[in-house]
Each structure stands twice: as structure tokens, then as C-alpha cells.
Scaffold this active site. Structure first.
Site, PDB file in Angstrom:
ATOM      1  N   LYS A  38      40.515  52.644  36.922  1.00 22.40           N
ATOM      2  CA  LYS A  38      39.829  53.634  37.768  1.00 22.40           C
ATOM      3  C   LYS A  38      40.642  53.969  39.018  1.00 22.40           C
ATOM      4  O   LYS A  38      41.564  53.236  39.385  1.00 22.40           O
ATOM      5  CB  LYS A  38      38.452  53.100  38.161  1.00 22.40           C
ATOM      6  N   TYR A 264      50.699  61.072  69.508  1.00 21.09           N
ATOM      7  CA  TYR A 264      49.476  61.734  69.972  1.00 21.09           C
ATOM      8  C   TYR A 264      48.697  60.890  70.972  1.00 21.09           C
ATOM      9  O   TYR A 264      48.619  59.666  70.837  1.00 21.09           O
ATOM     10  CB  TYR A 264      48.550  62.008  68.774  1.00 21.09           C
TER      11      TYR A 264
HETATM   12  C1  LIG Z   1      36.237  47.735  39.282  1.00 25.61           C
HETATM   13  C2  LIG Z   1      35.513  46.965  38.258  1.00 25.61           C
HETATM   14  C3  LIG Z   1      36.114  45.873  37.606  1.00 25.61           C
HETATM   15  C4  LIG Z   1      37.474  45.325  37.977  1.00 25.61           C
HETATM   16  O1  LIG Z   1      37.373  44.548  39.153  1.00 25.61           O
HETATM   17  P1  LIG Z   1      38.632  43.750  39.733  1.00 25.61           P
HETATM   18  O2  LIG Z   1      38.050  42.925  40.823  1.00 25.61           O
HETATM   19  O3  LIG Z   1      39.573  44.790  40.252  1.00 25.61           O
HETATM   20  O4  LIG Z   1      39.208  42.966  38.624  1.00 25.61           O
HETATM   21  C5  LIG Z   1      35.418  45.284  36.565  1.00 25.61           C
HETATM   22  N1  LIG Z   1      34.192  45.717  36.207  1.00 25.61           N
HETATM   23  C6  LIG Z   1      33.576  46.736  36.836  1.00 25.61           C
HETATM   24  C7  LIG Z   1      32.209  47.133  36.417  1.00 25.61           C
HETATM   25  C8  LIG Z   1      34.201  47.384  37.898  1.00 25.61           C
HETATM   26  O5  LIG Z   1      33.569  48.378  38.534  1.00 25.61           O
END
Ligand SMILES: *Cc1c(COP(=O)(O)O)cnc(C)c1O
Length: 367
Positions: A38, A264
Site C-alpha cells: 500500500k 524563511y
Molecule cells: C499495513 C497493514 C499491514 C502491514 O503492517 P506492517 O506493520 O507494515 O507489517 C498488515 N495488515 C494490514 C491490515 C495493514 O493495514
């Protein structure tokens, strides 16, 4: 932009392989691996990484539909779980052969409706059980209704049931986590028994794999940030390989005299004469403005150079008074996991946020 952009993220696919096998070595040989890609693969590169590891993992997951389409358009043929679909996404999910996480009765009813027109029998879906995160998923009180709906429908296959741990990295919450695992097992047992289905099960993210290897392994694990070298704990992170460096160059060097200011709002005022280097990366690229004025630092010639003045949208200025360097020299903006963990903790956040903030205008290149 493209190749003309001097700020780039250099990805080390060998290190990705190393980390994947590190996690595999913790698991039973039959346990499936899903890689969570993701948010552009945690800001690194969903497509480059997925294409490299697709033959060595069972599944991918994305948060949103568009991310799943991007993987399909890049030629990924593995099953892809969409973790957070909306009702309005369901038709496209089917069009791209993505597999939705169904997390509510309403979403399930809509999916049953849409799938009734499908030519293909048994469209794969995944059901999420809420065991304490209170984010997405069916609660125990939904179970009866869920079971009845699943028993009635002929067009969908519950490929897996899963849940998500709220504090897998936090061993002071171990009792709570074990309760979540137990509650997931109980919900699954009841669901399977009453629907007479045979879904596979999964619960662990990176820290779940590391801290609850035997308790929460189930049939599959969902590996996210661990693949990129972060174990959410110094001990684990030191066993993983660094998978990328964020690099840029020195655009210009300035001598700033005592009494003059930098950037800035004149946020930095020199009390002695200093030398600064201007680097073409800023808060629009994900360098938090909270790193301004001696909080954050980059590496030039292997030495720490602290940010002076406020982080600008497209630039930062760093102190190079004691560094031997020239315009055009390489700057390492994010050196490794330890550097990122240190910056994150200084501004009260976690590596996840720094990684996913790295903007898409930063070019991704393979080492
Ligand atoms: C993001 C996510 C993961 C992965 O989590 P990590 O801590 O990055 O390994 C796994 N399951 C779900 C449902 C997630 O949203």
C-alpha cells in the site's frame, strides 16, 4: 523531471530479497506470505518491488482500489487483496480481478448483489474480523448475520478470514494481543463450523511475525515495513538490511556571516560565520518541517550536517562549516533505517510516516 531530477531514491533489491528470506526463515515452510504494497510500497516503490518478488510471495495487498489497478497494470498476476474498498469500488475490483476485504454487512450485501450478475462462479473475497483494533471488520455481534448471508449466497468464495493486531510491536500489551488472537480463533471456528466453508486465516503484520511467531502465524502472514528493513525494534531492525537510500546533491554553497540569517522567517541567525549547503529537497518531498533548525540532519562525506533554518517546500539548507565538500557533491538525505528511526523519534513519529511521505516527484531507481 525524470532522469533530470538529481534527488532520487536508490532501491537495493538484493536487500529486499535478504529481508524476505529473513521473515520466511521465521515461518513454517507452508505458511503463505502476503506482501503489503500500500501507499506506493510504503513510499519506496510498489511496482519495482512487487515485480522483483512476485514469484516468491503468494499474495499482495493494497489499501485502495487504485493501488491494486496500478499493480495489475504493471503486470502483477498474483492475487491482490484490497484492504479498504468502498461500495463504489466493487465493480472495478471485479473488472481487475482484485480480491476485496469485506468488512461490513452493508458491503457484503452490496457485493452479493453485484456478484449475482457475474458469469464466473465463486468470486474470491476475504472477511475481516474486528478483534480489538476497532478500525474495520465484523464484530462478534455481526457474526450471526454474516454467517446467514454467506450460507445463502452461491456466487462468492470466502477465501480467507483475517484480523489485525493493534499493538503487535508493544510487548507491554501482550495480554491484549493474546486476547485478540484468541478472539480471532473463536470467531473463525464458529464461522467455519456454521458456514461449512474452508477459508485460510491470517493475522500477523511485521511485528506479529517477529513477536508472536507461533501464536499468530495461522496460514498466512502480512509483511509490510519489515520487507523494507524496519523491525519496529532495534534488535530486529539490526538483523535486517537497509533497502534504500534517499540521495541528492549540493546545489550551492553559501558563507553566512555572523548576524546574517538563513531561510524563511529568518529562523536561523548565525552567531559565528558558517558555511551552508542548499539541497534540492523540501517539505513537498516529505522532509517534515519539524526537522527545521538543527533537528534533522543529512550526511555529506559520511558526516552529519544539521538542517539550518526552516525546511522550505523544495529545499533545505544544512550546516557544512566543518565538512570538506563542493557544489555537486552527493548528499545522503536518508542513509539507513537507524537514521530514519532517529529522525522519526526526534519529531514524535514513526518510520512509517517518513517513508510514506516521500513524494512521487522523487525518482525511484534501482541500485
Ligand atoms: C499495513 C497493514 C499491514 C502491514 O503492517 P506492517 O506493520 O507494515 O507489517 C498488515 N495488515 C494490514 C491490515 C495493514 O493495514
Amino acid at each position: 523531471m525524470g532522469n533530470n531530477h538529481v534527488t532520487f531514491l536508490e532501491i537495493d533489491l538484493n536487500a529486499i530479497d535478504f529481508n524476505l528470506y529473513f521473515f520466511k526463515s521465521k515461518l513454517e515452510p507452508e505458511t503463505k506470505i502476503l506482501v503489503v504494497s500500500k501507499a506506493f510500497g510504503y513510499g519506496v516503490s510498489a511496482v519495482k518491488i512487487a515485480n522483483h518478488i512476485k514469484n516468491n510471495v503468494d499474495y499482495f495487498a493494497v489499501a485502495y482500489l487504485d493501488e491494486g489497478i496500478a499493480l495489475r497494470n504493471a503486470g502483477i498476476e498474483n492475487p491482490i487483496l484490497v484492504l479498504h474498498p468502498q461500495i463504489s469500488n466493487l465493480a472495478k475490483i471485479i473488472e481487475y480481478h482484485l480480491e476485496p476485504n469485506i468488512y461490513s454487512i452493508k458491503l457484503l450485501e452490496e457485493f452479493i448483489q453485484i456478484s449475482s450478475d457475474l458469469k464466473t462462479p465463486l468470486y474470491p473475497i476475504h472477511l475481516k474480523f474486528n478483534t480489538g483494533l476497532n478500525r474495520l471488520g465484523f464484530s462478534i455481534s455481526d457474526l450471526e448475520k454474516l454467517i446467514n448471508l454467506i450460507k445463502k449466497t452461491k456466487k462468492i468464495e470466502v477465501k480467507s478470514v483475517f484480523s489485525h493486531i493493534a499493538a503487535s510491536e508493544d510487548l507491554s500489551e501482550k495480554a491484549f494481543t493474546l486476547k485478540q488472537i484468541k478472539s480471532f480463533s473463536e470467531m473463525t471456528l464458529k464461522f467455519v463450523k456454521e458456514t461449512k466453508t474452508n477459508p485460510f486465516t491470517h493475522m500477523s503484520n511485521t511485528s506479529g511475525i517477529l513477536n508472536y511467531t507461533s501464536n499468530a502465524q495461522f496460514d498466512m502472514v502480512r509483511l509490510g515495513i519489515g520487507l523494507l528493513g524496519f523491525g519496529n525494534d532495534k534488535k530486529f531492525t539490526s538483523q535486517l538490511k537497509n533497502t534504500f537510500q534517499l540521495k541528492s546533491i549540493i546545489s550551492q554553497i553559501h558563507t553566512v556571516k555572523k548576524g546574517e540569517s538563513v531561510g524563511y522567517n529568518r529562523a536561523f541567525k548565525a552567531t559565528t560565520t558558517i558555511k551552508t549547503a542548499t539541497i534540492p529537497i523540501g517539505h513537498a518531498d516529505g522532509i517534515s518541517r519539524k526537522l527545521s533548525n538543527k533537528v534533522g540532519y543529512v550526511y555529506i562525506n559520511n558526516q552529519k550536517c544539521f538542517i539550518v533554518g526552516n525546511v522550505c517546500m523544495d529545499m533545505i539548507m544544512v550546516d557544512i562549516t566543518t565538512i570538506n565538500c563542493n557544489e555537486g557533491d552527493t548528499v545522503i538525505v536518508y542513509k539507513n533505517q537507524q537514521h530514519i528511526e532517529d529522525l522519526a523519534s526526534k519529531i514524535g513519529t514513526i518510520p512509517y510516516e517518513l517513508l510514506t511521505a516521500m513524494s512521487q516527484r522523487i525518482q525511484r531507481v534501482l541500485k
